[in-house]
Design a protein around this motif. Structure first.
Motif, short mmCIF file in Angstrom:
data_model
loop_
_atom_site.label_atom_id
_atom_site.label_comp_id
_atom_site.label_asym_id
_atom_site.label_seq_id
_atom_site.Cartn_x
_atom_site.Cartn_y
_atom_site.Cartn_z
N GLU A 23 -41.54 -7.63 13.52
CA GLU A 23 -42.21 -8.68 14.28
C GLU A 23 -41.19 -9.58 14.99
O GLU A 23 -41.39 -9.98 16.14
CB GLU A 23 -43.08 -9.53 13.35
N ASP A 70 -40.60 -9.87 19.10
CA ASP A 70 -40.69 -11.18 19.75
C ASP A 70 -39.43 -11.48 20.56
O ASP A 70 -39.50 -11.87 21.72
CB ASP A 70 -40.91 -12.26 18.69
N LYS A 76 -36.93 -16.52 15.65
CA LYS A 76 -37.99 -16.67 16.65
C LYS A 76 -38.13 -18.12 17.09
O LYS A 76 -38.45 -18.39 18.26
CB LYS A 76 -39.32 -16.16 16.08
#
Length: 213
Positions: free
Chosen positions: A101, A105, A210
């Motif tokens: 993930e 991103d 992130k």
């Protein structure tokens, strides 16, 4: 940490201790290699492998087996390298939480690369794992040119014409390489090493990237 947003155009990652932990399966592979020779005294453990994470592949075997001859060391390195890739191809390593993930991103905003001190074929084995295809633009390792990590970082920067890269790693060796290459350093504190100086950020977990970047 918001000051790091929009500051870089690319992220260069270390692999072991930064993106995954393969120590258990590498130890299994090297232990299997040990069974094929008669000159390695001790069993190879996860602790042994963890103690050499980040070192250049040749230097690993000098540190772990100083009592064998150069010829034996070279032979065992070849056997261990083959066994390692076979085991990792079957079992891989343990991804750090939220790896896929986080990378997906970041790949929407940055060019992603890997530079590691591993043998040839090791990064490729990681990249063949489900979901990683296409996320990284390029990679370089010790096994390709047998040159130090800092030089491999410089080569990636030059080859891909990166203007503002940042390096993410988990050891002092990673920090020193990035500094010598003239690239800012983000410390992955969840990995194998300790860095207490000069990093532009410290990560307690990978997914924090992130928000930081």
């Amino acid at each position: 940490m918001d000051t790091l947003k929009n500051k870089y155009d690319s992220i260069i990652f270390d692999l072991d201790g930064t993106l995954w932990d393969s120590t258990a399966n590498v130890a299994e592979a090297w232990q299997a290699a040990k069974q094929q020779v008669d000159y390695i005294k001790d069993d190879v453990t996860v602790a042994h492998v963890a103690s050499i994470v980040g070192m250049a592949y040749d230097a690993i075997f000098e540190k772990l087996f100083p009592y064998i001859t150069a010829e034996q060391r070279n032979e065992f390195k070849g056997i261990a390298a083959k066994s390692e890739l076979e085991v990792l191809h079957r079992k891989g390593g343990t991804w750090y939480p939220q790896l896929l993930e986080t990378l997906k991103d970041l790949a929407t905003r940055y060019k992603l690369f890997i530079v590691s001190n591993c043998q040839s074929g090791y990064i490729e084995t990681f990249l063949k794992m489900d979901g990683l295809d296409g996320l990284f633009i390029g990679h370089q390792c010790y096994g390709t040119k047998t040159q130090p990590k800092w030089q491999n970082i410089v080569d990636v920067v030059n080859d891909y014409e990166l203007k503002a890269p940042v390096y993410v790693g988990d050891t002092m060796g990673d920090y020193e390489a990035s500094k010598k290459a003239g690239v800012p350093f983000i410390f992955a504190a969840y990995g194998f090493g300790v860095v207490e100086q000069d990093q532009v950020a410290t990560l307690k977990e990978l997914e924090a990237l992130k928000n930081i970047l």
